[in-house]
Design an enzyme around this catalytic site. Structure first.
Site, PDB file in Angstrom:
ATOM      1  N   ASP A   1       0.822  -1.217   0.000  1.00 47.89           N
ATOM      2  CA  ASP A   1       0.000   0.000   0.000  1.00 47.89           C
ATOM      3  C   ASP A   1       0.855   1.266   0.000  1.00 47.89           C
ATOM      4  O   ASP A   1       1.940   1.287   0.573  1.00 47.89           O
ATOM      5  CB  ASP A   1      -0.925  -0.013   1.227  1.00 47.89           C
ATOM      6  CG  ASP A   1      -2.016   1.028   1.119  1.00 47.89           C
ATOM      7  OD1 ASP A   1      -2.437   1.351  -0.009  1.00 47.89           O
ATOM      8  OD2 ASP A   1      -2.457   1.529   2.173  1.00 47.89           O
TER       9      ASP A   1
ATOM     10  N   GLU B   1       1.627 -12.401  13.442  1.00 50.56           N
ATOM     11  CA  GLU B   1       2.157 -11.164  14.008  1.00 50.56           C
ATOM     12  C   GLU B   1       1.933 -10.053  12.980  1.00 50.56           C
ATOM     13  O   GLU B   1       2.098 -10.269  11.773  1.00 50.56           O
ATOM     14  CB  GLU B   1       3.655 -11.313  14.301  1.00 50.56           C
ATOM     15  CG  GLU B   1       3.966 -12.345  15.369  1.00 50.56           C
ATOM     16  CD  GLU B   1       3.378 -11.979  16.737  1.00 50.56           C
ATOM     17  OE1 GLU B   1       3.361 -10.786  17.082  1.00 50.56           O
ATOM     18  OE2 GLU B   1       2.929 -12.906  17.445  1.00 50.56           O
TER      19      GLU B   1
ATOM     20  N   ASN C   1     -11.091  -2.760  -4.964  1.00 50.71           N
ATOM     21  CA  ASN C   1     -10.298  -1.846  -5.794  1.00 50.71           C
ATOM     22  C   ASN C   1     -10.926  -1.579  -7.169  1.00 50.71           C
ATOM     23  O   ASN C   1     -10.529  -0.632  -7.862  1.00 50.71           O
ATOM     24  CB  ASN C   1      -8.849  -2.338  -5.957  1.00 50.71           C
ATOM     25  CG  ASN C   1      -7.999  -2.171  -4.703  1.00 50.71           C
ATOM     26  OD1 ASN C   1      -7.110  -2.984  -4.426  1.00 50.71           O
ATOM     27  ND2 ASN C   1      -8.235  -1.113  -3.937  1.00 50.71           N
TER      28      ASN C   1
HETATM   29  C1  IPE Z   1      -1.759   0.071  -3.306  1.00 49.72           C
HETATM   30  O1  IPE Z   1      -1.488   1.424  -3.363  1.00 49.72           O
HETATM   31  C2  IPE Z   1      -2.052  -0.526  -4.658  1.00 49.72           C
HETATM   32  C3  IPE Z   1      -3.456  -0.942  -4.826  1.00 49.72           C
HETATM   33  C4  IPE Z   1      -4.400  -0.825  -3.927  1.00 49.72           C
HETATM   34  C5  IPE Z   1      -3.810  -1.521  -6.101  1.00 49.72           C
HETATM   35  P1  IPE Z   1      -2.649   2.499  -3.418  1.00 49.72           P
HETATM   36  O2  IPE Z   1      -3.019   2.735  -4.833  1.00 49.72           O
HETATM   37  O3  IPE Z   1      -3.771   2.117  -2.509  1.00 49.72           O
HETATM   38  O4  IPE Z   1      -1.905   3.763  -2.837  1.00 49.72           O
HETATM   39  P2  IPE Z   1      -2.492   4.824  -1.846  1.00 49.72           P
HETATM   40  O5  IPE Z   1      -2.956   4.093  -0.612  1.00 49.72           O
HETATM   41  O6  IPE Z   1      -3.622   5.503  -2.552  1.00 49.72           O
HETATM   42  O7  IPE Z   1      -1.337   5.738  -1.560  1.00 49.72           O
HETATM   43  C1  IPE Z   2      -5.409  -2.577   0.213  1.00 51.06           C
HETATM   44  O1  IPE Z   2      -5.113  -1.258  -0.034  1.00 51.06           O
HETATM   45  C2  IPE Z   2      -5.397  -3.357  -1.058  1.00 51.06           C
HETATM   46  C3  IPE Z   2      -4.099  -3.492  -1.707  1.00 51.06           C
HETATM   47  C4  IPE Z   2      -2.969  -3.004  -1.292  1.00 51.06           C
HETATM   48  C5  IPE Z   2      -4.123  -4.239  -2.921  1.00 51.06           C
HETATM   49  P1  IPE Z   2      -6.246  -0.159  -0.239  1.00 51.06           P
HETATM   50  O2  IPE Z   2      -5.559   1.103  -0.515  1.00 51.06           O
HETATM   51  O3  IPE Z   2      -7.226  -0.643  -1.243  1.00 51.06           O
HETATM   52  O4  IPE Z   2      -6.950  -0.157   1.195  1.00 51.06           O
HETATM   53  P2  IPE Z   2      -7.831   0.954   1.882  1.00 51.06           P
HETATM   54  O5  IPE Z   2      -8.832   1.435   0.849  1.00 51.06           O
HETATM   55  O6  IPE Z   2      -6.925   2.047   2.314  1.00 51.06           O
HETATM   56  O7  IPE Z   2      -8.462   0.261   3.042  1.00 51.06           O
HETATM   57 MG    MG Z   3      -4.108   2.431  -0.517  1.00 48.81          MG
END
Ligand code: IPE
Ligand code: IPE
Ligand code: MG
Length: 249
Positions: free
Chosen positions: A25, A212, A73
Site C-alpha cells: 500500500d 504477528e 479496488n
Molecule cells: C496500493 O497502493 C495498490 C493498490 C491498492 C492496487 P494504493 O493505490 O492504494 O496507494 P495509496 O494508498 O492511494 O497511496
Molecule cells: C489494500 O489497499 C489493497 C491493496 C494493497 C491491494 P487499499 O488502498 O485498497 O486499502 P484501503 O482502501 O486504504 O483500506
Molecule cells: Mg491504498
C-alpha cells in the site's frame, strides 16, 4: 540490490517466519507526493515487489503472499484499474521466463473468474510452470477479499454436503482451511503493512488470526530489503503465545 542487502540477518534463523504476507500500500500517495500520476506509483510499486520477492527468497522464506488488488479496488477510476491490470500482465510475461531460473513458484489467490481472458491465460501458464519449479511460493492476491474467500469456501463445502461427499460434522478448521485459496501454504506468521494505515482491508482474515502484525509508515515504493529485514527482526523478537502462557508444553 547492493551486496549489503543480502548480508546475514541479525535475527536468529530459528525465528525466521515461514510465511510472510505484505499489503503493498501507498503507491498512489508516493506518486502524488512527487507530482506524478498515480500510475507512476504502481509502476514503482511493482519494482519494489520484484526486489522484495527476490530478497525473501534469499532469506529462505517458504512463502510470500502479496495483496495486489482487492475486490473493492474495482471502485477506482477505470484508467487506474486498466493500468494495474497492464502491470500484472507485464509481470506475468516476465515471470514466465524467469520463474524456473529464480526458483520462484507463482500462484494466485482470489476470484480469478473476473480476470480478463488474456490475463487468465497467463495465470494458467504460470500455474503450469510452477508445478515443475521447486522453490519459494509467491502468491499474488488479485480480486481478493478475505470475506469473499471465506464465502466461496463456505459455498463449496455446503455443495459437498449436499452431494453427500461431506457431512457438516466433517467441517473442522483443517477442512475449512483446505477450502480456502491458501490451501497447502504454511500457516501465516507475519503480516506487513507499509503505507501508514493500521487495518487489514480484508486481507487474509482467516489466516491472520494468530499472525504477528507489523505496520510501517514507509510507502510501498520506498520499501527496501532493509525494511523487510527490520520486519523480520521485529518478528524474531515477538513471543507467540496462541492463547497459552508462552512456556513449554
Ligand atoms: C496500493 O497502493 C495498490 C493498490 C491498492 C492496487 P494504493 O493505490 O492504494 O496507494 P495509496 O494508498 O492511494 O497511496
Ligand atoms: C489494500 O489497499 C489493497 C491493496 C494493497 C491491494 P487499499 O488502498 O485498497 O486499502 P484501503 O482502501 O486504504 O483500506
Ligand atoms: Mg491504498
Amino acid at each position: 540490490m547492493t551486496g549489503n542487502d543480502s548480508a546475514p540477518l541479525a535475527a536468529r534463523p530459528e525465528n525466521l517466519p515461514r510465511h510472510v504476507a505484505v499489503i503493498m500500500d501507498g503507491n498512489g500517495r508516493w506518486a502524488e507526493g512527487r507530482g506524478q500520476p498515480r500510475r507512476a506509483g504502481h509502476i514503482a510499486g511493482s519494482e519494489t515487489f520484484r526486489a522484495i520477492a527476490t530478497h525473501a527468497k534469499h532469506r529462505g522464506l517458504e512463502a510470500l503472499t502479496v495483496y495486489a488488488f482487492s475486490t473493492e479496488n474495482w471502485r477506482r477510476p477505470a484508467a487506474e484499474v486498466r493500468g494495474i491490470l497492464a502491470l500484472l500482465r507485464k509481470y506475468l510475461r516476465e515471470a514466465i521466463d524467469s520463474m524456473a531460473r529464480e526458483g520462484i513458484r507463482l500462484r494466485f489467490l482470489g476470484d480469478l473468474d473476473a480476470m480478463p481472458p488474456a490475463l487468465r491465460r497467463l495465470t494458467e501458464e504460470t500455474d503450469s510452470i510452477s508445478r515443475q519449479v521447486e522453490g519459494m511460493t509467491v502468491s499474488v492476491a488479485f480480486n481478493y477479499g478475505g470475506r469473499d474467500e471465506i464465502l466461496r469456501a463456505a459455498r463449496s463445502l455446503t455443495e459437498q454436503c449436499q452431494t453427500g461427499a461431506l457431512t457438516p460434522a466433517d467441517i473442522d478448521e483443517a477442512r475449512f482451511s483446505d477450502a480456502l485459496d491458501t490451501a497447502g501454504l504454511p500457516p501465516l506468521d507475519l503480516l506487513i503493512r507499509p503505507g501508514g494505515e493500521r487495518r487489514l482491508s480484508g486481507f487474509l482474515l482467516w489466516q491472520a488470526a494468530y499472525a504477528e502484525l507489523y505496520f510501517t509508515d514507509t510507502l510501498w515504493p520506498d520499501f527496501t530489503p532493509a525494511d523487510f529485514d527490520a520486519a523480520l527482526a521485529a518478528y524474531a523478537s515477538r513471543q507467540r503465545r496462541y492463547g497459552g502462557l508462552g512456556g513449554p508444553g
